[in-house]
Design an enzyme around this catalytic site. Structure first.
Site, PDB file in Angstrom:
ATOM      1  N   LYS A 278       0.857  -1.185   0.000  1.00 21.70           N
ATOM      2  CA  LYS A 278       0.000   0.000   0.000  1.00 21.70           C
ATOM      3  C   LYS A 278       0.899   1.242   0.000  1.00 21.70           C
ATOM      4  O   LYS A 278       1.866   1.311   0.758  1.00 21.70           O
ATOM      5  CB  LYS A 278      -0.901  -0.027   1.231  1.00 21.70           C
ATOM      6  CG  LYS A 278      -2.146   0.787   1.068  1.00 21.70           C
ATOM      7  CD  LYS A 278      -3.247   0.430   2.047  1.00 21.70           C
ATOM      8  CE  LYS A 278      -4.426   1.370   1.791  1.00 21.70           C
ATOM      9  NZ  LYS A 278      -5.582   1.070   2.599  1.00 21.70           N
ATOM     10  N   GLU A 371     -19.997  -3.635   9.751  1.00 26.84           N
ATOM     11  CA  GLU A 371     -20.878  -2.743  10.508  1.00 26.84           C
ATOM     12  C   GLU A 371     -22.044  -3.504  11.140  1.00 26.84           C
ATOM     13  O   GLU A 371     -22.436  -3.231  12.279  1.00 26.84           O
ATOM     14  CB  GLU A 371     -21.402  -1.617   9.608  1.00 26.84           C
ATOM     15  CG  GLU A 371     -20.343  -0.599   9.190  1.00 26.84           C
ATOM     16  CD  GLU A 371     -19.433  -1.070   8.048  1.00 26.84           C
ATOM     17  OE1 GLU A 371     -19.703  -2.150   7.478  1.00 26.84           O
ATOM     18  OE2 GLU A 371     -18.457  -0.362   7.729  1.00 26.84           O
ATOM     19  N   ARG A 399     -25.545  -0.283   6.347  1.00 27.74           N
ATOM     20  CA  ARG A 399     -25.341  -1.735   6.295  1.00 27.74           C
ATOM     21  C   ARG A 399     -25.985  -2.459   7.476  1.00 27.74           C
ATOM     22  O   ARG A 399     -26.243  -3.643   7.420  1.00 27.74           O
ATOM     23  CB  ARG A 399     -23.834  -2.030   6.347  1.00 27.74           C
ATOM     24  CG  ARG A 399     -23.093  -1.841   5.068  1.00 27.74           C
ATOM     25  CD  ARG A 399     -23.291  -3.065   4.205  1.00 27.74           C
ATOM     26  NE  ARG A 399     -22.848  -2.834   2.855  1.00 27.74           N
ATOM     27  CZ  ARG A 399     -21.630  -3.112   2.409  1.00 27.74           C
ATOM     28  NH1 ARG A 399     -20.731  -3.628   3.217  1.00 27.74           N
ATOM     29  NH2 ARG A 399     -21.326  -2.895   1.154  1.00 27.74           N
TER      30      ARG A 399
HETATM   31  C1  LIG Z   1     -19.035  -0.802   4.245  1.00 23.12           C
HETATM   32  C2  LIG Z   1     -17.786   0.039   4.319  1.00 23.12           C
HETATM   33  N1  LIG Z   1     -17.216   0.282   5.507  1.00 23.12           N
HETATM   34  C3  LIG Z   1     -16.112   1.050   5.594  1.00 23.12           C
HETATM   35  C4  LIG Z   1     -15.551   1.575   4.469  1.00 23.12           C
HETATM   36  C5  LIG Z   1     -14.349   2.515   4.575  1.00 23.12           C
HETATM   37  N2  LIG Z   1     -13.193   1.940   3.892  1.00 23.12           N
HETATM   38  C6  LIG Z   1     -12.820   2.336   2.657  1.00 23.12           C
HETATM   39  S1  LIG Z   1     -11.514   1.509   2.090  1.00 23.12           S
HETATM   40  C7  LIG Z   1     -11.370   0.636   3.497  1.00 23.12           C
HETATM   41  C8  LIG Z   1     -10.274  -0.363   3.642  1.00 23.12           C
HETATM   42  C9  LIG Z   1     -10.330  -1.376   2.562  1.00 23.12           C
HETATM   43  O1  LIG Z   1      -9.271  -2.249   2.730  1.00 23.12           O
HETATM   44  P1  LIG Z   1      -8.854  -3.179   1.529  1.00 23.12           P
HETATM   45  O2  LIG Z   1     -10.056  -3.793   0.936  1.00 23.12           O
HETATM   46  O3  LIG Z   1      -7.822  -4.104   2.037  1.00 23.12           O
HETATM   47  O4  LIG Z   1      -8.268  -2.206   0.460  1.00 23.12           O
HETATM   48  P2  LIG Z   1      -6.900  -1.367   0.516  1.00 23.12           P
HETATM   49  O5  LIG Z   1      -7.315   0.032   0.856  1.00 23.12           O
HETATM   50  O6  LIG Z   1      -6.011  -1.960   1.536  1.00 23.12           O
HETATM   51  O7  LIG Z   1      -6.361  -1.477  -0.849  1.00 23.12           O
HETATM   52  C10 LIG Z   1     -12.363   0.982   4.408  1.00 23.12           C
HETATM   53  C11 LIG Z   1     -12.527   0.422   5.757  1.00 23.12           C
HETATM   54  C12 LIG Z   1     -16.175   1.308   3.242  1.00 23.12           C
HETATM   55  N3  LIG Z   1     -15.730   1.814   2.097  1.00 23.12           N
HETATM   56  N4  LIG Z   1     -17.285   0.537   3.194  1.00 23.12           N
END
Ligand SMILES: Cc1ncc(C[n+]2csc(CCOP(=O)(O)OP(=O)(O)O)c2C)c(N)n1
Length: 630
Positions: A278, A371, A399
């Site tokens: 990342k 959530e 959600r």
């Molecule tokens: C339902 C929901 N909860 C929280 C989020 C906030 N959020 C956006 S990206 C993320 C992390 C995602 O992690 P990952 O899938 O591993 O992707 P990365 O950013 O590491 O590439 C979160 C918690 C979201 N987009 N949707």
């Protein structure tokens, strides 16, 4: 712009490039993103991790006929750049500009408008199933992060994918991070796959053999597969009926291309586990990915050891965001009451829970991007005698709707939900605005729904919330607290509003941060000779009916202002009450956002566009008053 990227506008332009050129192109795309996001801000860290993967996918696939489905969609900048949107990339996240996420109205290469996590597997399965019903035969690929794989929806999809057994590819983009470190047993499991010494030794030996004897490649690969099935911990996916491949380096574009080519045609669901970094290519983003998950504009200072060095722009320090006010209030409640616990769904930084986590690690729970589970878990913790505060963004709490009804409200559970990012969030746009929470919360029986105008009210609301048996919701925006208010502790009861200034021509009723708008609107009305009373209602539910009855008795024109959809929110609640007052023969005028999905853009711009800024509201009131002749 680099000389290769200059010539690449669509996926077909990739297909003539050599492997060496594709590697060069990766560097050029990475630089393009770093430079562009330095001006616009955006999801820097996640996007820097998917450059090579996206190039490989578009090189192998024939998109948009072949379909790529992005989970969350915050990692799709390279996809945008390679699918005809490079020229508009500087408009990213701005009004009338490109969305920061895939968007069905923006490009035929975007198959879904997304922004919430864990949807890609269900969506890809839906597309693959529809393809088989229609007999069209295209490839379907889901790109899902390890963080998004913590969401329950992803597991429902995995269960169904194994059952329906469709030809589809899941790329698991594993950077060991959600926004913060990925949490939970699935992330530990993926980590064991990466670090398994036996499997890694066998893999490197196999790779060594392939390099020496390329002709026996397929044979050796087959042996590797068989061996993997005996020793590889990737078996969880295999047991679910999904063939597991990997883990492989997600920044080696050549190997990605070869691997994707090899498995894309297999007539079954496959999962390719890739390892990425990342923030790759920006020193600060690699070392503090959480700070660069959603970055503001920054300055590029130069390059060292192949990495950009950047410097974030200073934020104004003299104002306090609502999130900080929540964080301060929670620390005070937690200090006096050891029964108070706090839960986040993978967003400890964004929701202001870091201080709590550090001081009370045993009373803090990060449950992953989950959530629904967060709320049900909270309901059950409260049955064990605890008082649970769940801090979740308004848009993501959608959600957990059934969980709030079934597992909290119906159980009289002691749960306070604190909804951050309520209202207009600005550049993240339609998937992220928190415009529906008053509506979805106030329809739940016995719920309390409120919104503080300042830190003093936040404190009192949280004090009331932690002692309330049932669902208690406090919502507030991403914004700084408007400086209009002096923050001394305010004592009030549940459902108690406040008169801010008297005036009988018009009554302006508001809530939360929009109370500041109500005060400014009343000043504008005064310039026109109209005497407006201003009321801070504090609670959407229960409404202060005593105060409302007084207002209805003395005023004929009632205005409500809220940073929420006009349908079903604060204004609707006031209108429902006023409709019961037989003696009222005036009008209620509701100011809220219209029944459309509000696009991305600067907050102030969006307020102006939808007639929700001070002067538009005042003007509309004056014109409406002329028309209705009360
Ligand atoms: C339902 C929901 N909860 C929280 C989020 C906030 N959020 C956006 S990206 C993320 C992390 C995602 O992690 P990952 O899938 O591993 O992707 P990365 O950013 O590491 O590439 C979160 C918690 C979201 N987009 N949707």
């Amino acid at each position: 712009m680099g000389k290769l990227l200059d010539k690449v506008n669509f996926p077909n332009d990739l297909k003539t490039l050599s492997m060496v050129q594709l590697k060069e192109l990766s560097d050029e795309v990475r630089q393009f993103i770093v430079e562009s996001v330095s001006r616009s801000g955006g999801h820097l860290a996640a996007n820097l991790g998917t450059v090579e993967l996206t190039i490989a996918l578009h090189y192998v696939l024939n998109s948009p006929a072949d379909k790529i489905v992005w989970d969350v969609g915050h990692q799709a900048y390279t996809h945008k750049i390679l699918t005809g949107r490079k020229g508009r990339f500087s408009t990213l996240r701005q009004g009338n500009g490109l969305s920061g996420f895939p968007n069905i109205h923006e490009s035929p290469y975007d198959h879904f408008t997304v922004g919430h996590a864990s949807t890609s597997l269900s969506q890809a399965l839906g597309l693959a199933t529809a393809r088989d019903l229609a007999g069209t035969g295209e490839c379907v690929v889901a790109v899902c992060g390890d963080g998004s794989l913590t969401g329950g929806l992803a597991y429902e999809a995995l269960n169904n994918i194994g059952h329906l057994h469709k030809n589809m590819l899941i790329v698991l983009n594993d950077n060991e991070m959600a926004i913060s470190k990925s949490i939970g047993s699935m992330s530990k499991y993926l980590n064991r796959i990466i670090t398994n010494p036996v499997y890694n030794r066998v893999r490197s030996e196999v790779e060594h053999t392939i390099r020496r004897f390329p002709r026996i490649k397929r044979f050796v690969k087959n042996i590797e597969e068989s061996f993997k099935n005996i020793i590889c911990p990737g078996l969880v996916f295999e047991e679910l009926g999904i063939r597991y491949f990997g883990p492989i380096d997600g920044h080696d574009v050549e190997n990605l291309i070869e691997t994707i080519k090899n498995i894309i045609g297999l007539d079954q669901p496959c999962l390719l586990h890739i390892l990425t970094k990342k923030g790759k290519g920006v020193f600060q983003a690699e070392h503090e990915p959480a700070s660069y998950h959603s970055a503001g504009p920054y300055t590029i200072k130069g390059k060292k050891n192949g990495c950009f060095i950047v410097d974030p722009q200073e934020k104004k320090q003299n104002e306090i965001p609502y999130t900080k006010a929540f964080s301060n209030s929670l620390m005070r409640v937690a200090e006096r009451d050891s029964k108070v616990l706090a839960i986040t769904a993978a967003m400890p930084e964004g929701t202001g829970l870091i201080e709590f986590q550090e001081k009370y690690p045993e009373r803090f729970f990060d449950v992953g991007i989950a959530e629904g589970h967060a709320i049900t878990f909270a309901g059950a913790l409260s049955k064990g005698g605890f008082k649970v505060v769940c801090a979740i963004y308004s848009t993501f709490l959608q959600r957990a709707y059934d969980n709030m009804i079934h597992d909290v409200a119906l159980q009289d559970a002691n749960v306070t939900v604190c909804l951050d990012r309520a209202g207009i969030v600005g550049p993240d746009g339609a998937t992220h605005h928190g415009l529906f929470d008053f509506a979805y919360l106030r329809s739940i029986p016995k719920s309390v729904v409120c919104s503080p105008k300042d830190e003093a009210e936040m404190q009192c609301m949280l004090d009331l919330g932690v002692d309330y048996k049932g669902l208690f919701a406090i919502r507030y925006p991403k914004e700084n607290i408007p400086i209009t208010f002096e923050s001394t502790y305010a004592m009030f009861g549940i459902g108690e509003g406040e008169v801010l200034c008297e005036g009988n021509d018009i009554a302006v009723l508001s809530i939360g941060n929009m109370v500041a708008t109500a005060l400014r609107v009343s000043s504008l009305l005064k310039l026109e000779g109209l005497n407006a009373g201003v009321y801070n209602m504090r609670f959407v539910k229960p409404l202060d009916e005593h105060l409302l009855a007084q207002i209805a008795a003395t005023t004929k024109y009632i205005v409500t202002i809220e940073e929420h959809s006009a349908a079903g929110g604060f204004g609707s609640a006031v209108t429902e009450y006023i409709a019961k007052v037989n003696s009222f023969h005036g009008k209620v005028k509701v100011f809220g956002f219209p029944d459309v999905f509000i696009e991305h853009g600067e907050r102030q711009q969006l307020f102006q566009r939808y007639g929700m800024d001070d002067s538009s509201i005042a003007k509309e009131i004056i014109e409406d008053l002329k028309k209705c002749k009360l």
